[in-house]
Design a protein around this motif. Structure first.
Motif, PDB file in Angstrom:
ATOM      1  N   VAL A  56       0.974  -0.971  -0.213  1.00  0.00           N
ATOM      2  CA  VAL A  56       0.447   0.299  -0.339  1.00  0.00           C
ATOM      3  C   VAL A  56       0.771   1.271  -0.266  1.00  0.00           C
ATOM      4  CG1 VAL A  56      -1.947  -1.044   0.839  1.00  0.00           C
ATOM      5  CG2 VAL A  56      -0.199  -0.119   2.318  1.00  0.00           C
ATOM      6  N   ARG A  65      11.565   4.680   4.483  1.00  0.00           N
ATOM      7  CA  ARG A  65      11.954   3.929   5.569  1.00  0.00           C
ATOM      8  C   ARG A  65      13.081   2.430   5.587  1.00  0.00           C
ATOM      9  NH1 ARG A  65       6.833   4.184   8.266  1.00  0.00           N
ATOM     10  NH2 ARG A  65       7.320   1.589   9.193  1.00  0.00           N
ATOM     11  N   LYS A 121      -0.652  -7.633   2.627  1.00  0.00           N
ATOM     12  CA  LYS A 121      -1.420  -8.319   2.886  1.00  0.00           C
ATOM     13  C   LYS A 121      -1.559  -9.647   2.130  1.00  0.00           C
ATOM     14  CE  LYS A 121      -3.914  -5.514   5.604  1.00  0.00           C
ATOM     15  NZ  LYS A 121      -3.545  -5.916   7.100  1.00  0.00           N
TER      16      LYS A 121
ATOM     17  N   MET B   1      -0.663   5.745   9.162  1.00  0.00           N
ATOM     18  CA  MET B   1      -0.075   4.467   7.709  1.00  0.00           C
ATOM     19  C   MET B   1       0.347   3.322   8.867  1.00  0.00           C
ATOM     20  SD  MET B   1      -0.995   3.168   4.772  1.00  0.00           S
ATOM     21  CE  MET B   1      -1.162   4.176   3.821  1.00  0.00           C
ATOM     22  N   MET B   2       2.144   2.926   8.211  1.00  0.00           N
ATOM     23  CA  MET B   2       3.189   2.620   8.815  1.00  0.00           C
ATOM     24  C   MET B   2       3.179   3.485  10.442  1.00  0.00           C
ATOM     25  SD  MET B   2       2.404  -0.512   7.924  1.00  0.00           S
ATOM     26  CE  MET B   2       3.728  -1.343   8.913  1.00  0.00           C
ATOM     27  N   VAL B   3       3.828   2.495  10.968  1.00  0.00           N
ATOM     28  CA  VAL B   3       4.609   3.762  12.076  1.00  0.00           C
ATOM     29  C   VAL B   3       5.662   3.955  12.046  1.00  0.00           C
ATOM     30  CG1 VAL B   3       6.001   1.319  13.585  1.00  0.00           C
ATOM     31  CG2 VAL B   3       5.105   3.495  14.690  1.00  0.00           C
ATOM     32  N   VAL B  59      -3.048   1.204   7.869  1.00  0.00           N
ATOM     33  CA  VAL B  59      -2.623  -0.168   6.591  1.00  0.00           C
ATOM     34  C   VAL B  59      -3.835  -0.833   6.443  1.00  0.00           C
ATOM     35  CG1 VAL B  59      -1.730  -2.144   5.466  1.00  0.00           C
ATOM     36  CG2 VAL B  59      -0.415  -0.435   6.566  1.00  0.00           C
ATOM     37  N   ASP B  60      -4.750  -1.521   7.309  1.00  0.00           N
ATOM     38  CA  ASP B  60      -5.857  -2.459   7.103  1.00  0.00           C
ATOM     39  C   ASP B  60      -7.081  -1.262   6.279  1.00  0.00           C
ATOM     40  OD1 ASP B  60      -4.905  -4.323   7.887  1.00  0.00           O
ATOM     41  OD2 ASP B  60      -5.637  -3.787  10.434  1.00  0.00           O
ATOM     42  N   SER B  63      -5.756  -0.854   2.316  1.00  0.00           N
ATOM     43  CA  SER B  63      -5.768  -1.756   1.366  1.00  0.00           C
ATOM     44  C   SER B  63      -7.008  -2.044   0.461  1.00  0.00           C
ATOM     45  CB  SER B  63      -4.483  -3.559   2.556  1.00  0.00           C
ATOM     46  OG  SER B  63      -5.992  -3.025   2.879  1.00  0.00           O
TER      47      SER B  63
END
Lengths: 248, 66
Positions: A56, A65, A121, B1-3, B59-60, B63
Protein backbone atom coordinates in the motif's frame (compact mmCIF):
# COMPACT_ATOMS: atom_id res chain seq x y z
CA UNK A 1 45.71 23.74 22.00
CA UNK A 2 47.81 21.07 23.58
CA UNK A 3 45.91 20.66 26.81
CA UNK A 4 44.64 17.28 27.89
CA UNK A 5 41.05 16.75 28.83
CA UNK A 6 40.04 14.79 31.84
CA UNK A 7 37.28 12.33 30.91
CA UNK A 8 35.29 10.33 33.42
CA UNK A 9 32.43 7.95 32.62
CA UNK A 10 29.36 8.08 34.81
CA UNK A 11 27.22 5.66 32.86
CA UNK A 12 28.32 3.54 29.92
CA UNK A 13 26.26 1.05 27.95
CA UNK A 14 26.35 -0.01 24.32
CA UNK A 15 23.72 2.51 23.23
CA UNK A 16 23.82 5.21 25.86
CA UNK A 17 26.57 6.95 27.80
CA UNK A 18 27.07 9.83 30.16
CA UNK A 19 30.54 11.17 30.72
CA UNK A 20 32.20 14.15 32.32
CA UNK A 21 34.87 16.17 30.52
CA UNK A 22 36.93 18.69 32.45
CA UNK A 23 39.09 21.45 31.06
CA UNK A 24 36.97 21.97 27.97
CA UNK A 25 35.62 25.29 26.67
CA UNK A 26 31.90 25.69 25.93
CA UNK A 27 32.73 26.25 22.26
CA UNK A 28 34.68 23.02 22.04
CA UNK A 29 31.99 21.09 23.88
CA UNK A 30 29.46 22.31 21.34
CA UNK A 31 31.88 21.43 18.53
CA UNK A 32 31.99 17.85 19.76
CA UNK A 33 28.22 17.71 20.05
CA UNK A 34 27.79 18.94 16.50
CA UNK A 35 30.45 16.57 15.20
CA UNK A 36 28.67 13.60 16.79
CA UNK A 37 25.42 14.61 15.10
CA UNK A 38 26.61 15.73 11.71
CA UNK A 39 30.12 14.54 10.90
CA UNK A 40 30.46 10.85 11.73
CA UNK A 41 30.06 8.81 8.54
CA UNK A 42 27.58 5.97 8.83
CA UNK A 43 26.10 3.53 6.35
CA UNK A 44 22.50 3.94 5.30
CA UNK A 45 20.36 2.71 2.45
CA UNK A 46 20.32 5.43 -0.19
CA UNK A 47 19.21 3.93 -3.51
CA UNK A 48 16.57 1.22 -3.84
CA UNK A 49 15.78 -0.72 -7.00
CA UNK A 50 12.30 -2.17 -6.73
CA UNK A 51 11.66 -5.43 -8.52
CA UNK A 52 8.15 -5.69 -7.20
CA UNK A 53 6.18 -3.53 -4.82
CA UNK A 54 2.47 -4.21 -4.65
CA UNK A 55 2.13 -2.95 -1.07
CA UNK A 56 0.00 0.00 0.00
CA UNK A 57 3.02 2.32 0.20
CA UNK A 58 4.68 4.03 -2.74
CA UNK A 59 8.24 3.10 -3.72
CA UNK A 60 9.77 6.34 -2.47
CA UNK A 61 8.05 6.11 0.93
CA UNK A 62 9.33 2.57 1.39
CA UNK A 63 12.81 3.62 0.29
CA UNK A 64 12.82 6.33 2.97
CA UNK A 65 11.70 3.83 5.60
CA UNK A 66 14.53 1.49 4.59
CA UNK A 67 16.98 4.39 4.67
CA UNK A 68 16.07 5.26 8.25
CA UNK A 69 16.94 1.76 9.46
CA UNK A 70 20.34 2.01 11.19
CA UNK A 71 23.05 -0.24 9.75
CA UNK A 72 26.11 -1.28 11.73
CA UNK A 73 29.15 0.54 10.40
CA UNK A 74 32.58 -1.01 11.09
CA UNK A 75 35.38 1.51 11.44
CA UNK A 76 37.86 2.01 8.61
CA UNK A 77 36.36 -0.69 6.39
CA UNK A 78 34.54 1.60 3.99
CA UNK A 79 35.53 4.55 1.85
CA UNK A 80 33.35 7.42 0.78
CA UNK A 81 32.23 5.79 -2.50
CA UNK A 82 31.81 2.19 -1.32
CA UNK A 83 28.36 0.65 -1.39
CA UNK A 84 26.81 -2.44 0.16
CA UNK A 85 23.83 -4.00 -1.59
CA UNK A 86 21.17 -5.48 0.67
CA UNK A 87 18.25 -7.50 -0.62
CA UNK A 88 14.73 -7.95 0.66
CA UNK A 89 12.07 -10.36 -0.52
CA UNK A 90 8.86 -10.79 1.47
CA UNK A 91 5.53 -12.12 0.29
CA UNK A 92 2.22 -11.39 1.99
CA UNK A 93 0.37 -12.00 4.15
CA UNK A 94 3.28 -10.99 6.36
CA UNK A 95 5.03 -7.96 7.72
CA UNK A 96 8.37 -7.01 6.20
CA UNK A 97 10.79 -6.21 9.01
CA UNK A 98 14.18 -4.53 8.91
CA UNK A 99 15.58 -7.94 9.88
CA UNK A 100 14.43 -9.25 6.48
CA UNK A 101 17.08 -7.13 4.79
CA UNK A 102 19.76 -9.62 3.76
CA UNK A 103 23.31 -8.30 3.78
CA UNK A 104 26.24 -9.86 1.93
CA UNK A 105 28.64 -8.49 4.56
CA UNK A 106 28.27 -9.81 8.13
CA UNK A 107 29.78 -6.55 9.42
CA UNK A 108 26.94 -4.53 7.90
CA UNK A 109 23.62 -5.60 9.37
CA UNK A 110 20.46 -3.79 10.42
CA UNK A 111 21.14 -2.73 14.01
CA UNK A 112 17.52 -3.37 14.98
CA UNK A 113 15.69 -6.33 13.51
CA UNK A 114 12.14 -5.62 14.57
CA UNK A 115 11.32 -2.39 12.78
CA UNK A 116 8.18 -2.96 10.69
CA UNK A 117 8.81 -1.66 7.16
CA UNK A 118 5.44 -2.49 5.65
CA UNK A 119 2.54 -4.77 6.39
CA UNK A 120 1.79 -6.92 3.34
CA UNK A 121 -1.68 -8.26 2.70
CA UNK A 122 -2.66 -11.41 0.84
CA UNK A 123 -1.02 -11.49 -2.58
CA UNK A 124 1.13 -8.41 -2.02
CA UNK A 125 4.84 -8.71 -2.44
CA UNK A 126 7.95 -6.67 -1.81
CA UNK A 127 11.17 -7.47 -3.61
CA UNK A 128 13.96 -4.95 -3.83
CA UNK A 129 17.68 -4.38 -3.89
CA UNK A 130 18.88 -1.60 -1.64
CA UNK A 131 22.22 0.10 -1.97
CA UNK A 132 23.71 1.45 1.25
CA UNK A 133 26.31 4.17 1.08
CA UNK A 134 28.45 6.10 3.52
CA UNK A 135 27.04 9.50 4.44
CA UNK A 136 27.03 12.19 7.10
CA UNK A 137 24.32 13.55 9.32
CA UNK A 138 24.56 17.00 7.78
CA UNK A 139 23.32 15.58 4.46
CA UNK A 140 20.40 13.54 5.77
CA UNK A 141 19.10 12.60 9.22
CA UNK A 142 19.30 8.90 8.30
CA UNK A 143 23.11 9.15 8.48
CA UNK A 144 23.06 10.49 12.04
CA UNK A 145 24.95 8.13 14.30
CA UNK A 146 24.12 9.93 17.54
CA UNK A 147 20.65 10.83 18.69
CA UNK A 148 19.67 13.28 21.41
CA UNK A 149 23.21 14.39 22.07
CA UNK A 150 23.53 17.08 24.70
CA UNK A 151 25.65 18.41 27.50
CA UNK A 152 25.16 20.24 30.78
CA UNK A 153 27.41 21.98 33.20
CA UNK A 154 28.60 19.87 36.08
CA UNK A 155 26.92 21.23 39.22
CA UNK A 156 28.86 21.73 42.39
CA UNK A 157 26.86 21.39 45.59
CA UNK A 158 27.93 23.15 48.76
CA UNK A 159 26.15 22.09 51.94
CA UNK A 160 25.65 24.96 54.36
CA UNK A 161 23.88 25.45 57.67
CA UNK A 162 20.66 23.85 58.77
CA UNK A 163 17.66 25.25 56.98
CA UNK A 164 15.47 27.51 59.10
CA UNK A 165 12.79 25.51 60.82
CA UNK A 166 9.91 27.62 59.60
CA UNK A 167 11.28 28.09 56.10
CA UNK A 168 9.29 27.14 53.07
CA UNK A 169 9.21 23.47 52.33
CA UNK A 170 10.06 23.72 48.66
CA UNK A 171 11.64 21.13 46.43
CA UNK A 172 15.02 22.12 45.03
CA UNK A 173 15.16 20.62 41.57
CA UNK A 174 18.45 20.00 39.82
CA UNK A 175 18.93 17.94 36.68
CA UNK A 176 22.13 16.41 35.41
CA UNK A 177 25.08 15.39 37.53
CA UNK A 178 26.22 16.95 40.79
CA UNK A 179 29.63 16.99 42.37
CA UNK A 180 29.61 16.40 46.11
CA UNK A 181 33.19 16.59 47.28
CA UNK A 182 34.93 14.14 44.95
CA UNK A 183 31.83 12.07 44.35
CA UNK A 184 29.82 12.35 41.12
CA UNK A 185 26.12 11.63 41.56
CA UNK A 186 23.48 11.57 38.84
CA UNK A 187 20.47 13.56 40.02
CA UNK A 188 18.12 10.72 39.04
CA UNK A 189 19.47 8.81 42.05
CA UNK A 190 17.61 11.14 44.41
CA UNK A 191 14.65 12.08 42.27
CA UNK A 192 16.28 15.29 40.98
CA UNK A 193 15.42 16.93 44.29
CA UNK A 194 18.25 18.13 46.52
CA UNK A 195 16.00 18.23 49.58
CA UNK A 196 15.83 14.43 49.36
CA UNK A 197 19.58 14.09 49.52
CA UNK A 198 20.28 16.82 52.05
CA UNK A 199 17.15 17.02 54.21
CA UNK A 200 17.01 20.06 56.46
CA UNK A 201 20.15 21.68 55.04
CA UNK A 202 20.81 24.86 53.13
CA UNK A 203 22.51 23.95 49.88
CA UNK A 204 23.96 26.15 47.19
CA UNK A 205 24.41 24.91 43.67
CA UNK A 206 26.96 26.33 41.28
CA UNK A 207 28.09 25.50 37.77
CA UNK A 208 31.64 24.20 37.65
CA UNK A 209 33.45 26.23 35.00
CA UNK A 210 34.68 24.30 31.99
CA UNK A 211 33.34 20.96 33.13
CA UNK A 212 30.60 19.45 31.01
CA UNK A 213 28.59 16.29 31.35
CA UNK A 214 27.73 14.84 27.96
CA UNK A 215 24.81 12.58 27.37
CA UNK A 216 25.08 10.63 24.13
CA UNK A 217 22.84 7.99 22.63
CA UNK A 218 23.69 5.92 19.59
CA UNK A 219 21.17 4.69 17.03
CA UNK A 220 22.99 1.34 17.03
CA UNK A 221 25.26 1.86 14.04
CA UNK A 222 28.22 1.82 16.41
CA UNK A 223 28.87 1.72 20.18
CA UNK A 224 28.68 5.14 21.87
CA UNK A 225 32.35 5.36 22.86
CA UNK A 226 33.40 4.64 19.29
CA UNK A 227 30.95 7.23 18.03
CA UNK A 228 32.44 9.94 20.25
CA UNK A 229 36.01 9.00 19.32
CA UNK A 230 35.18 9.09 15.62
CA UNK A 231 33.52 12.49 16.06
CA UNK A 232 36.62 13.88 17.75
CA UNK A 233 38.73 12.39 14.94
CA UNK A 234 36.68 14.21 12.30
CA UNK A 235 37.19 17.44 14.23
CA UNK A 236 40.96 17.05 14.25
CA UNK A 237 41.04 16.02 10.57
CA UNK A 238 39.12 19.16 9.69
CA UNK A 239 41.41 21.29 11.85
CA UNK A 240 44.43 19.80 10.06
CA UNK A 241 42.81 20.52 6.72
CA UNK A 242 42.27 24.12 7.71
CA UNK A 243 45.86 24.49 8.88
CA UNK A 244 47.10 23.13 5.57
CA UNK A 245 44.89 25.45 3.55
CA UNK A 246 45.88 28.63 5.37
CA UNK A 247 49.62 27.92 5.69
CA UNK A 248 51.78 29.61 3.11
CA UNK B 1 -0.19 4.38 7.92
CA UNK B 2 2.82 2.42 9.21
CA UNK B 3 4.53 3.48 12.41
CA UNK B 4 7.45 5.89 11.76
CA UNK B 5 10.88 4.27 11.94
CA UNK B 6 12.41 7.07 13.97
CA UNK B 7 11.20 9.77 16.30
CA UNK B 8 10.60 12.93 14.26
CA UNK B 9 12.31 15.15 16.80
CA UNK B 10 15.30 13.34 18.24
CA UNK B 11 15.90 10.52 15.74
CA UNK B 12 15.75 7.61 18.18
CA UNK B 13 14.74 4.37 16.46
CA UNK B 14 11.27 3.71 17.86
CA UNK B 15 9.73 1.44 15.18
CA UNK B 16 11.08 -1.72 16.78
CA UNK B 17 9.01 -1.15 19.93
CA UNK B 18 5.69 -0.48 18.21
CA UNK B 19 4.35 -4.01 18.05
CA UNK B 20 5.04 -4.64 21.71
CA UNK B 21 3.44 -1.32 22.64
CA UNK B 22 0.42 -2.07 20.47
CA UNK B 23 -0.03 -5.53 21.95
CA UNK B 24 0.31 -4.33 25.52
CA UNK B 25 -1.39 -0.95 25.55
CA UNK B 26 -2.94 0.14 22.26
CA UNK B 27 -5.32 -2.67 21.35
CA UNK B 28 -8.42 -4.31 22.76
CA UNK B 29 -6.46 -7.15 24.37
CA UNK B 30 -3.78 -4.93 25.86
CA UNK B 31 -5.13 -2.92 28.75
CA UNK B 32 -1.90 -1.95 30.50
CA UNK B 33 -1.24 1.67 31.31
CA UNK B 34 0.42 3.19 28.22
CA UNK B 35 2.70 5.35 30.37
CA UNK B 36 4.04 2.32 32.22
CA UNK B 37 4.61 0.42 28.97
CA UNK B 38 6.50 3.37 27.46
CA UNK B 39 8.70 3.56 30.56
CA UNK B 40 9.30 -0.16 30.25
CA UNK B 41 10.35 0.17 26.62
CA UNK B 42 12.88 2.85 27.55
CA UNK B 43 11.15 5.69 25.73
CA UNK B 44 11.53 8.39 28.34
CA UNK B 45 11.55 11.58 26.27
CA UNK B 46 8.15 13.06 25.51
CA UNK B 47 9.06 13.51 21.84
CA UNK B 48 9.37 9.72 21.44
CA UNK B 49 6.34 8.99 23.61
CA UNK B 50 3.97 11.13 21.56
CA UNK B 51 5.01 9.16 18.46
CA UNK B 52 3.32 6.07 19.89
CA UNK B 53 0.49 7.70 21.78
CA UNK B 54 -0.70 9.52 18.67
CA UNK B 55 -0.09 6.79 16.12
CA UNK B 56 -2.83 4.95 14.25
CA UNK B 57 -2.18 2.01 11.93
CA UNK B 58 -4.03 2.60 8.67
CA UNK B 59 -2.83 -0.21 6.42
CA UNK B 60 -6.01 -2.21 7.07
CA UNK B 61 -8.14 0.82 6.20
CA UNK B 62 -6.34 1.59 2.97
CA UNK B 63 -5.65 -1.86 1.61
CA UNK B 64 -9.14 -2.53 0.05
CA UNK B 65 -8.71 0.47 -2.24
CA UNK B 66 -5.57 -0.65 -4.04
Amino acid sequence: MATDFDVEFIEDTEREARFLVRGITPAFANGIRRAILADVPTLSIDTVRFVENSSVLFDEVLALRMGLVPLTTPEGEFDEDDTVTLAIDVEGPATAYSGDLVSPDPQVEPADENIPLIELKDGQRLEAEAEAKLGRGRDHAKFQGGVAVGYRHLQHVEVGDDASEYGEDEAQIVRGVIEDGDELVATSEFGHDLTNRYPGKEVTVEDVPNAFVFHVESDGSMPVDELVLRAVDTLSTRADELREKVSL
Amino acid sequence: MMVPVRCFTCGTVIGEHWEEFKARAASKEGDEDPAAVLDDLGLDRHCCRRMFVSHQDLVDVVSPYQ
